[in-house]
Structure formats: C-alpha cells, structure tokens
Design a protein around this motif. Structure first.
Motif, PDB file in Angstrom:
ATOM      1  N   ALA A  29     -24.062   7.498 -26.169  1.00 42.27           N
ATOM      2  CA  ALA A  29     -23.942   7.372 -24.486  1.00 42.27           C
ATOM      3  C   ALA A  29     -22.642   7.773 -24.112  1.00 42.27           C
ATOM      4  CB  ALA A  29     -24.042   5.621 -24.212  1.00 42.27           C
ATOM      5  N   THR A  30     -21.356   7.303 -24.682  1.00 43.36           N
ATOM      6  CA  THR A  30     -20.210   8.000 -24.236  1.00 43.36           C
ATOM      7  C   THR A  30     -20.205   9.470 -24.264  1.00 43.36           C
ATOM      8  OG1 THR A  30     -19.321   5.879 -25.093  1.00 43.36           O
ATOM      9  CG2 THR A  30     -17.655   7.825 -24.501  1.00 43.36           C
ATOM     10  N   SER A  31     -20.772   9.992 -25.318  1.00 47.94           N
ATOM     11  CA  SER A  31     -20.744  11.430 -25.406  1.00 47.94           C
ATOM     12  C   SER A  31     -21.715  12.107 -24.209  1.00 47.94           C
ATOM     13  CB  SER A  31     -21.242  12.035 -26.716  1.00 47.94           C
ATOM     14  OG  SER A  31     -20.226  11.543 -27.922  1.00 47.94           O
ATOM     15  N   GLY A  32     -22.861  11.682 -24.195  1.00 49.31           N
ATOM     16  CA  GLY A  32     -23.807  12.020 -23.282  1.00 49.31           C
ATOM     17  C   GLY A  32     -23.319  11.671 -21.782  1.00 49.31           C
ATOM     18  N   TYR A  33     -22.425  10.809 -21.399  1.00 52.44           N
ATOM     19  CA  TYR A  33     -21.970  10.380 -20.035  1.00 52.44           C
ATOM     20  C   TYR A  33     -20.975  11.651 -19.999  1.00 52.44           C
ATOM     21  CZ  TYR A  33     -20.442   7.961 -16.371  1.00 52.44           C
ATOM     22  OH  TYR A  33     -20.024   7.302 -14.863  1.00 52.44           O
ATOM     23  N   PHE A  34     -19.852  11.846 -21.011  1.00 54.89           N
ATOM     24  CA  PHE A  34     -18.902  12.890 -20.860  1.00 54.89           C
ATOM     25  C   PHE A  34     -19.658  14.122 -20.643  1.00 54.89           C
ATOM     26  CE2 PHE A  34     -15.886   9.722 -22.739  1.00 54.89           C
ATOM     27  CZ  PHE A  34     -15.141   9.286 -21.623  1.00 54.89           C
ATOM     28  N   ASN A  35     -20.726  14.419 -21.286  1.00 51.27           N
ATOM     29  CA  ASN A  35     -21.348  15.808 -21.354  1.00 51.27           C
ATOM     30  C   ASN A  35     -21.730  15.947 -19.843  1.00 51.27           C
ATOM     31  OD1 ASN A  35     -22.555  18.229 -22.251  1.00 51.27           O
ATOM     32  ND2 ASN A  35     -24.466  17.180 -22.444  1.00 51.27           N
ATOM     33  N   VAL A  36     -22.306  14.848 -19.212  1.00 49.10           N
ATOM     34  CA  VAL A  36     -22.771  15.116 -17.861  1.00 49.10           C
ATOM     35  C   VAL A  36     -21.696  15.521 -16.833  1.00 49.10           C
ATOM     36  CG1 VAL A  36     -23.600  13.910 -15.829  1.00 49.10           C
ATOM     37  CG2 VAL A  36     -24.724  13.575 -17.979  1.00 49.10           C
ATOM     38  N   LEU A  37     -20.500  14.761 -17.178  1.00 51.11           N
ATOM     39  CA  LEU A  37     -19.317  15.200 -16.139  1.00 51.11           C
ATOM     40  C   LEU A  37     -18.924  16.456 -16.515  1.00 51.11           C
ATOM     41  CD1 LEU A  37     -17.243  11.711 -16.914  1.00 51.11           C
ATOM     42  CD2 LEU A  37     -18.355  12.543 -14.875  1.00 51.11           C
ATOM     43  N   SER A  93     -30.810  14.431 -21.352  1.00 51.06           N
ATOM     44  CA  SER A  93     -30.247  13.820 -22.585  1.00 51.06           C
ATOM     45  C   SER A  93     -29.714  12.422 -22.450  1.00 51.06           C
ATOM     46  CB  SER A  93     -29.324  14.740 -23.097  1.00 51.06           C
ATOM     47  OG  SER A  93     -29.809  15.952 -23.406  1.00 51.06           O
ATOM     48  N   LEU A  94     -28.802  12.402 -21.474  1.00 53.84           N
ATOM     49  CA  LEU A  94     -28.343  10.899 -21.176  1.00 53.84           C
ATOM     50  C   LEU A  94     -29.464   9.806 -20.927  1.00 53.84           C
ATOM     51  CD1 LEU A  94     -25.832   9.031 -20.761  1.00 53.84           C
ATOM     52  CD2 LEU A  94     -25.465   9.980 -18.536  1.00 53.84           C
ATOM     53  N   ASN A  95     -30.401  10.268 -20.221  1.00 52.23           N
ATOM     54  CA  ASN A  95     -31.470   9.411 -20.017  1.00 52.23           C
ATOM     55  C   ASN A  95     -32.109   8.812 -20.932  1.00 52.23           C
ATOM     56  OD1 ASN A  95     -31.108   9.197 -17.177  1.00 52.23           O
ATOM     57  ND2 ASN A  95     -32.491  11.161 -16.490  1.00 52.23           N
ATOM     58  N   ASN A  96     -32.317   9.997 -22.003  1.00 55.45           N
ATOM     59  CA  ASN A  96     -33.159   9.761 -23.181  1.00 55.45           C
ATOM     60  C   ASN A  96     -32.133   8.640 -24.056  1.00 55.45           C
ATOM     61  OD1 ASN A  96     -35.025  10.119 -25.345  1.00 55.45           O
ATOM     62  ND2 ASN A  96     -33.399  11.212 -26.504  1.00 55.45           N
ATOM     63  N   VAL A  97     -30.871   8.746 -24.122  1.00 56.03           N
ATOM     64  CA  VAL A  97     -29.991   7.912 -24.668  1.00 56.03           C
ATOM     65  C   VAL A  97     -30.009   6.359 -24.227  1.00 56.03           C
ATOM     66  CG1 VAL A  97     -27.741   7.340 -25.525  1.00 56.03           C
ATOM     67  CG2 VAL A  97     -28.509   9.672 -25.595  1.00 56.03           C
ATOM     68  N   GLY A 157     -32.296   5.227 -22.265  1.00 52.85           N
ATOM     69  CA  GLY A 157     -33.690   4.576 -22.141  1.00 52.85           C
ATOM     70  C   GLY A 157     -34.149   4.485 -20.843  1.00 52.85           C
ATOM     71  N   LEU A 158     -33.657   5.594 -19.921  1.00 53.27           N
ATOM     72  CA  LEU A 158     -34.264   5.839 -18.452  1.00 53.27           C
ATOM     73  C   LEU A 158     -35.426   7.197 -18.614  1.00 53.27           C
ATOM     74  CD1 LEU A 158     -31.096   5.564 -15.968  1.00 53.27           C
ATOM     75  CD2 LEU A 158     -33.025   3.903 -16.462  1.00 53.27           C
ATOM     76  N   PRO A 159     -36.333   6.979 -17.792  1.00 54.87           N
ATOM     77  CA  PRO A 159     -37.361   8.066 -17.868  1.00 54.87           C
ATOM     78  C   PRO A 159     -36.235   9.382 -17.563  1.00 54.87           C
ATOM     79  CG  PRO A 159     -37.998   6.571 -16.252  1.00 54.87           C
ATOM     80  CD  PRO A 159     -36.790   6.045 -16.502  1.00 54.87           C
ATOM     81  N   LEU A 160     -36.800  10.609 -18.325  1.00 52.39           N
ATOM     82  CA  LEU A 160     -36.222  11.738 -18.318  1.00 52.39           C
ATOM     83  C   LEU A 160     -36.077  12.343 -17.135  1.00 52.39           C
ATOM     84  CD1 LEU A 160     -37.615  13.165 -21.661  1.00 52.39           C
ATOM     85  CD2 LEU A 160     -35.710  11.824 -21.440  1.00 52.39           C
ATOM     86  N   ASP A 161     -36.857  12.328 -16.378  1.00 50.77           N
ATOM     87  CA  ASP A 161     -36.556  12.740 -14.687  1.00 50.77           C
ATOM     88  C   ASP A 161     -35.644  12.199 -13.889  1.00 50.77           C
ATOM     89  OD1 ASP A 161     -38.341  11.014 -14.541  1.00 50.77           O
ATOM     90  OD2 ASP A 161     -39.953  12.403 -13.451  1.00 50.77           O
ATOM     91  N   SER A 162     -35.073  10.992 -14.312  1.00 55.26           N
ATOM     92  CA  SER A 162     -34.341  10.066 -13.320  1.00 55.26           C
ATOM     93  C   SER A 162     -33.224  10.776 -12.902  1.00 55.26           C
ATOM     94  CB  SER A 162     -33.858   8.769 -14.259  1.00 55.26           C
ATOM     95  OG  SER A 162     -35.153   7.904 -14.406  1.00 55.26           O
ATOM     96  N   GLU A 163     -32.916  10.780 -11.590  1.00 52.38           N
ATOM     97  CA  GLU A 163     -31.717  11.243 -11.119  1.00 52.38           C
ATOM     98  C   GLU A 163     -30.580  10.370 -11.191  1.00 52.38           C
ATOM     99  OE1 GLU A 163     -30.860  13.914  -9.590  1.00 52.38           O
ATOM    100  OE2 GLU A 163     -33.059  14.732 -10.141  1.00 52.38           O
ATOM    101  N   ILE A 164     -29.335  10.863 -11.688  1.00 52.56           N
ATOM    102  CA  ILE A 164     -28.322   9.837 -12.005  1.00 52.56           C
ATOM    103  C   ILE A 164     -26.954  10.302 -11.238  1.00 52.56           C
ATOM    104  CG2 ILE A 164     -26.569   9.368 -13.847  1.00 52.56           C
ATOM    105  CD1 ILE A 164     -28.814   9.295 -15.846  1.00 52.56           C
ATOM    106  N   ALA A 165     -26.377   9.528 -10.661  1.00 51.59           N
ATOM    107  CA  ALA A 165     -25.176   9.696 -10.004  1.00 51.59           C
ATOM    108  C   ALA A 165     -24.000   9.122 -10.945  1.00 51.59           C
ATOM    109  CB  ALA A 165     -24.997   9.165  -8.615  1.00 51.59           C
ATOM    110  N   ILE A 166     -23.207   9.824 -11.362  1.00 49.12           N
ATOM    111  CA  ILE A 166     -22.085   9.533 -12.166  1.00 49.12           C
ATOM    112  C   ILE A 166     -21.018   9.036 -11.361  1.00 49.12           C
ATOM    113  CG2 ILE A 166     -20.438  10.316 -14.059  1.00 49.12           C
ATOM    114  CD1 ILE A 166     -23.197   9.997 -14.787  1.00 49.12           C
ATOM    115  N   LYS A 167     -20.381   7.858 -11.569  1.00 55.99           N
ATOM    116  CA  LYS A 167     -19.397   7.176 -10.904  1.00 55.99           C
ATOM    117  C   LYS A 167     -17.912   7.645 -11.403  1.00 55.99           C
ATOM    118  CE  LYS A 167     -21.683   2.685 -10.024  1.00 55.99           C
ATOM    119  NZ  LYS A 167     -21.642   1.208 -10.247  1.00 55.99           N
ATOM    120  N   ASP A 168     -17.941   7.672 -12.568  1.00 55.16           N
ATOM    121  CA  ASP A 168     -16.512   8.319 -13.139  1.00 55.16           C
ATOM    122  C   ASP A 168     -16.353   9.601 -13.136  1.00 55.16           C
ATOM    123  OD1 ASP A 168     -16.114   5.428 -13.499  1.00 55.16           O
ATOM    124  OD2 ASP A 168     -17.351   5.715 -15.624  1.00 55.16           O
TER     125      ASP A 168
END
Length: 427
Positions: free
Chosen positions: A140-148, A212-216, A218-229
C-alpha cells in the motif's frame, strides 16, 4: 390556461429532478480522498491476502483441538441388524448394540509430540499473519508513493509542454519578422511533439498507478482517488547495525524459522514413540436379541491393553533418521533465513542512503536548471542566444525535476522497505 399551468408544473418538476440527479451523480463521482495511513488501513481491511492469512490462523487453532482430542476418551456406538438361515431351523433375525469406550493411557510420547507440533504450527501461522500485514502495508505504501511520483512527473510533463508551446510561439513570431530561420521553427515543433508524447505516457503511467493502488486497498479499479499527501523527506536516524539487530529480534520469518526447528525436534519425539510401548483402557458393553432393537442379553467387559512393537523391519528407525535430518535441515534453513534478513536490511538501508544523497544534489540541479532556462529564454529573445540553447535548457530542467522526483520516491520507498525488512509491527 389550466393546461398551460399544468405544463409549467411538469417542466419545473423535471428540471428540479434533473438537477437533483446531476448533483447526486456529482457526489458519487467525487474522488476518494486518501492519506497514506488511510490507504494502509483500507488495504489491511480489504486485501484478500489478509483474509486468507486469518483463515489459516483459525484453521491452525482448530488443529490444536484436533491434536488434543487424541488424549481424550472416545465413545462409539454400533448397531447391527441381520437376518440369516442356518440351514437347520427357520430363518431368524438378530439385533445387537455395542458401546465401546477407549482411553489412551500412554502412547510413548507420540500424542504429546503431535500436540506440541500443532501448537508450534499455530504460533508460526500467527507470525505468518503479521508477516502478511507487513507486506500489505509495504504494498500500500509503495502504491501510494507510486501515485505521488507519477502525479508529480505528470505535472513536470505538463510544464514542459506549456514552456515549449510558449517558446514555439516566440520562435514563430520572430520567424514572421525574419529574425530567425525556418529551421528554428521546425526544431521547436519537433521538441513540442516529443514533449506531448511524453505527456501522454506520463498520463497513462499515472492512471495505471491509480488502478494498482485501488487493487491493493480493495477499491474498484476505476475509482478516482485524490491523494492528500506529497513526497516528503524525513530523516532516518537509526544506524545500520541497530536496524539489523532489530530485524533479527523482530522479523516474523526469523521467529518462524526458529519455530521450524522446534517443530522438527518435536517430530523426532513422535518418531521415537514407535520404539516405546503403548497402553490404553477399553470398556465394552452390548445388548442383543431376536427382536428389534435388541436390548435383552447384556454383556460387558473392561480391559487394559499394552502393546510394544518389538520388530518392524527398521521402519521406526527410518522414521527417526528422517526426523533427525529434518532437524538438520531446519537448522540450516534458519541460518539461511537470518542471513537473508541481514542482506535485505542492508540493501534497503544502503538504497535509502543513496537516494538521500541524490535528493540534495538533484534539488541543487533543479535550481540551477531553472535559472539556466530563464537566461536562455532572455538571450534568445534578445537575439544573442540560439534556439538550441533554449531547447537544451528546457530538456535539462525537465530531467533535473525528474531526477529530484525519482530521488524522493526512491528514498521513501526504500525507507518503507527497510521498515518491512526490520519487521516493524503494523499498528
């Protein structure tokens, strides 16, 4: 007039309903805002790997109960109904009921060894659950940083395209008044096209990172995510030696390896039980009769039975030897595991230090590249610089920003890998 008013009411209702639907859709389409801690929490809650590990834990717990049952009494009830012709008298019926009680008194240590193995296995599975949690946290951490990282690289690509577009307009304006050659326009157009290609790739990389982060988590793969950090630098103060020492004392797989040795030793105990006698208590009672269900003629017996396998053609000896070599194997695997843990910690620590050094140098490079790009633009506008100078400065600035983002990403992910390598508990 009445019909006209009714139409107005219908139209007003439809418009109001449409407005509500649009607002509702907008609410549902709103991106999910997530911090790093929230992403890890979702992953630990939703990821299938956690649920699989939890199921293994419950299974191992019941395995202890199964092993313990071997020391407890067991009762069996048997009923037989038969009809036969003995060739002398008439065909007759026979009904019998038997209740048997069996209680092991001594099994040569086999039962106790199996119980200990079940307990050891349960402890190992518990550690496996913690190990899975730590891996999911890292994912989850790697996926989050990958999004950033991909988000920041996307922004760099957008800035590059915007700068090259502005520069192209400047070049075209100067070409129209005859101060620069056609080759400057063509070269600027080529560089802009290349930058737009890179922008397309950056957008795709960002979209893939979100999926990829959604997959880790547990959200639907097409979910829109707004990263706070954002990618941040936080100094890591623990030394390499202390990190290795912590890992050897806290890594779940280090503890699992040691439990594997205990499990193998308990297997030797189980194998050796074949050389020892067994003692059991048995009680029987039964009823039989010619009429169903057969409850008249009653018999019973109580007995204590002992048996000792004096000769089995070397089968027990072979089992003991196998168990002994199992202990040797477990000891070597433990050594291998501990060595691998130290190597993993060292690799993550050194990679983190290397990325940390790149952060400072790449930040300096970004500052200098920005200044160089501004100078190149001014010189070109004044007619004392070349188009190539501006393009090279823009490419150098893009590369410097990319290097800085990569260094920040590498530092944060290496730090996360180090924590996982050390076996830092998941809160």
């Amino acid at each position: 007039m009445l019909r006209k008013n009714l139409w107005k009411k219908h139209i007003t209702s439809l418009l109001a309903g449409g407005y509500l639907l649009l607002n509702t859709a907008a609410v549902f389409a709103a991106p999910v805002e997530l911090s790093l801690d929230e992403s890890i929490e979702l992953a630990l809650k939703n990821n299938p790997a956690i649920k699989i590990a939890q199921a293994d834990k419950e299974k191992a717990s019941w395995g202890i109960n199964e092993a313990k049952s071997s020391k407890q009494p067991s009762v069996t009830l048997k009923h037989t109904s038969s009809r036969a012709d003995n060739g002398v008298s008439a065909v007759g019926n026979d009904f019998s009921n038997t209740v048997n009680l069996s209680l092991p008194i001594y099994t040569g240590g086999k039962t106790e060894g199996l119980i200990d193995q079940a307990k050891t296995n349960s402890q190992s599975v518990d550690l496996g659950l913690e190990k899975t949690k730590q891996q999911i946290k890292l994912d989850a951490t790697s996926g989050y940083f990958n999004v950033l990282q991909t988000r920041n690289l996307l922004e760099v690509s957008k800035q590059s395209v915007a700068s090259l577009k502005a520069h192209l307009k400047n070049v075209q304006a100067q070409y129209y008044v005859g101060t620069v050659a056609k080759s400057d326009v063509l070269r600027s157009e080529v560089e802009l096209a290349n930058a737009e290609q890179n922008l397309i790739k950056a957008q795709n990389a960002y979209d893939l990172a979100i999926s990829s982060l959604n997959n880790v988590i547990g959200l639907p793969l097409d979910s829109e995510i707004a990263i706070k950090d954002d990618l941040k630098y936080t100094k890591y103060n623990t030394s390499l030696d202390d990190s290795i020492k912590y890992a050897l004392n806290n890594r779940p797989d280090a503890a699992q390896a040691k439990l594997a040795v205990d499990y193998a030793k308990q297997g030797v105990r189980v194998a050796n039980s074949g050389n020892k006698p067994t003692v059991s208590f048995n009680g029987n009672t039964g009823w039989s009769d010619k009429d169903f269900p057969g409850t008249e003629d009653n018999t019973w017996s109580l007995s204590v039975a002992a048996s000792w396998n004096i000769f089995d053609s070397g089968a027990t000896k072979a089992k003991v030897k196998q168990a002994d070599f199992g202990v040797n194997k477990a000891n070597e695997q433990t050594k291998q595991t501990l060595d691998n843990i130290q190597l993993e910690v060292r690799q993550a620590y050194l990679n983190m230090n290397e990325a940390e050094k790149r952060i400072d140098t790449s930040q300096v490079a970004v500052d200098k590249a920005e200044e160089d790009f501004k100078i190149a633009q001014v010189r070109y506008g004044a007619g004392v610089g070349t188009n190539l100078d501006v393009i090279d400065a823009q490419l150098a600035l893009t590369q410097a920003k990319t290097n800085y983002i990569q260094a920040m990403y590498d530092y944060n992910t290496s730090k996360a890998k180090l924590e996982k390598a050390m076996g830092v508990a998941v809160k």
